[in-house]
Design a protein around this motif. Structure first.
Motif, PDB file in Angstrom:
ATOM      1  N   GLU A 199       0.829  -1.208   0.000  1.00  0.00           N
ATOM      2  CA  GLU A 199       0.000   0.000   0.000  1.00  0.00           C
ATOM      3  C   GLU A 199       0.863   1.257   0.000  1.00  0.00           C
ATOM      4  O   GLU A 199       0.476   2.284  -0.576  1.00  0.00           O
ATOM      5  CB  GLU A 199      -0.930   0.011   1.213  1.00  0.00           C
ATOM      6  N   LEU A 200       2.008   1.206   0.654  1.00  0.00           N
ATOM      7  CA  LEU A 200       2.890   2.365   0.705  1.00  0.00           C
ATOM      8  C   LEU A 200       3.656   2.568  -0.596  1.00  0.00           C
ATOM      9  O   LEU A 200       4.335   3.572  -0.763  1.00  0.00           O
ATOM     10  CB  LEU A 200       3.868   2.228   1.870  1.00  0.00           C
ATOM     11  N   GLY A 201       3.536   1.590  -1.511  1.00  0.00           N
ATOM     12  CA  GLY A 201       4.118   1.785  -2.831  1.00  0.00           C
ATOM     13  C   GLY A 201       5.238   0.850  -3.214  1.00  0.00           C
ATOM     14  O   GLY A 201       5.844   1.021  -4.270  1.00  0.00           O
ATOM     15  N   SER A 202       5.541  -0.163  -2.385  1.00  0.00           N
ATOM     16  CA  SER A 202       6.594  -1.097  -2.771  1.00  0.00           C
ATOM     17  C   SER A 202       6.116  -1.962  -3.932  1.00  0.00           C
ATOM     18  O   SER A 202       4.918  -2.205  -4.099  1.00  0.00           O
ATOM     19  CB  SER A 202       7.001  -1.981  -1.588  1.00  0.00           C
ATOM     20  N   ASP A 203       7.068  -2.431  -4.734  1.00  0.00           N
ATOM     21  CA  ASP A 203       6.739  -3.265  -5.888  1.00  0.00           C
ATOM     22  C   ASP A 203       6.780  -4.748  -5.558  1.00  0.00           C
ATOM     23  O   ASP A 203       6.204  -5.559  -6.279  1.00  0.00           O
ATOM     24  CB  ASP A 203       7.714  -2.973  -7.029  1.00  0.00           C
ATOM     25  N   ASP A 204       7.467  -5.095  -4.482  1.00  0.00           N
ATOM     26  CA  ASP A 204       7.573  -6.502  -4.099  1.00  0.00           C
ATOM     27  C   ASP A 204       7.907  -6.578  -2.617  1.00  0.00           C
ATOM     28  O   ASP A 204       8.392  -5.600  -2.022  1.00  0.00           O
ATOM     29  CB  ASP A 204       8.653  -7.202  -4.923  1.00  0.00           C
ATOM     30  N   TYR A 205       7.657  -7.736  -2.016  1.00  0.00           N
ATOM     31  CA  TYR A 205       7.883  -7.945  -0.583  1.00  0.00           C
ATOM     32  C   TYR A 205       8.438  -9.349  -0.422  1.00  0.00           C
ATOM     33  O   TYR A 205       7.793 -10.328  -0.818  1.00  0.00           O
ATOM     34  CB  TYR A 205       6.563  -7.788   0.180  1.00  0.00           C
ATOM     35  N   LEU A 206       9.637  -9.441   0.119  1.00  0.00           N
ATOM     36  CA  LEU A 206      10.302 -10.725   0.278  1.00  0.00           C
ATOM     37  C   LEU A 206      10.563 -10.966   1.761  1.00  0.00           C
ATOM     38  O   LEU A 206      11.116 -10.108   2.456  1.00  0.00           O
ATOM     39  CB  LEU A 206      11.620 -10.714  -0.490  1.00  0.00           C
ATOM     40  N   THR A 207      10.153 -12.138   2.254  1.00  0.00           N
ATOM     41  CA  THR A 207      10.263 -12.449   3.675  1.00  0.00           C
ATOM     42  C   THR A 207      11.572 -13.165   3.984  1.00  0.00           C
ATOM     43  O   THR A 207      11.974 -14.083   3.268  1.00  0.00           O
ATOM     44  CB  THR A 207       9.075 -13.334   4.115  1.00  0.00           C
ATOM     45  N   LYS A 208      12.230 -12.720   5.061  1.00  0.00           N
ATOM     46  CA  LYS A 208      13.442 -13.393   5.534  1.00  0.00           C
ATOM     47  C   LYS A 208      13.072 -14.684   6.261  1.00  0.00           C
ATOM     48  O   LYS A 208      12.028 -14.733   6.930  1.00  0.00           O
ATOM     49  CB  LYS A 208      14.213 -12.485   6.494  1.00  0.00           C
TER      50      LYS A 208
END
Length: 232
Positions: A93-102
């Motif tokens: 929602e804040l505008g990131s293009d991708d999210y990768l979990t550690k």
């Protein structure tokens, strides 16, 4: 010319591994262990992509992501130990293009970087082939090349994903899109989060563009109604 990536990560082990893999793949990489220093770096030398950790000392990654999006549409990948769905949705929602979990595979991160750059780099070619540079629907006007949105004659600030969603819907007026299809088109095929992200994005568009003829197709998804379809 090499693409330039800023990596903001306070864990030196993770940071060094990420930087090493990116450099091995031919990217120019700068790094910082806190958001404040990274923001100062950006004033001197704008990157082509950001890779941000969330849990940073001082300003966290969410705040930095928000600051970046106020001035730029440069791609952002968030890496975080937070794997709750709400954290992923907030990042998007804040505008990131991708999210990768550690923990994550550095090779997977590089693959995602390549995918995003490929999508960004082919965009100008597509734009040159566009016959229509401005799209209108009632009180909505979209300037494609400038990525600007006007509603009832006033410019409205939208995020990169809000703009992408608008252009998809307005180019396909009266077509019903499933939530899963919109998720793939806007966030990419390898996004594995909930389709709630689509609902939240549509809510934001309706709030910013009050009266926009986006209809909910109950139990399915959404469509942009054309003027000819009449009002609700």
């Amino acid at each position: 010319m090499k693409n330039k990536i800023f990596v903001v990560e306070d864990d030196p082990n993770i940071r060094d591994i990420v930087v090493a893999y990116l450099k091995k793949d031919g990217y120019e990489v700068s790094m910082a262990d806190n958001a404040e220093d990274a923001w100062e770096m950006a004033y001197r030398d704008q990157p082509d992509m950001w890779i941000l950790d969330i849990m940073l000392p001082g300003m966290d990654g969410y705040e930095l992501c928000k600051k970046i999006r106020q001035d730029s549409e440069v791609p952002i990948i968030i890496i975080s130990a937070k794997d709750d769905e709400v954290d992923k949705i907030l990042g998007l929602e804040l505008g990131s293009d991708d999210y990768l979990t550690k923990p994550f595979s550095p090779r997977e991160l590089v693959a995602r970087v390549k995918r995003i750059f490929k999508r960004v780099n082919i965009a100008p070619v597509k734009k040159e082939k566009e016959v229509t540079k401005t799209i209108q629907l009632g009180d909505l006007e979209i300037h494609i090349e400038e990525r600007r949105v006007f509603w009832i004659g006033e410019e409205v600030e939208v995020t990169a994903k809000e703009f992408d969603m608008l252009t998809i819907l307005i180019r396909n007026q009266n077509r019903a899109f499933a939530r899963e299809e919109l998720l793939s088109l806007v966030w990419g095929d390898d996004y594995f989060g909930s389709d709630r992200a689509v609902d939240d994005l549509i809510k934001r568009l309706r709030r910013k563009l009050d009266g926009l003829p986006i209809e909910t197709v109950w139990g399915y998804g959404y469509r942009m109604r054309s003027d000819e379809e009449g009002s609700q």
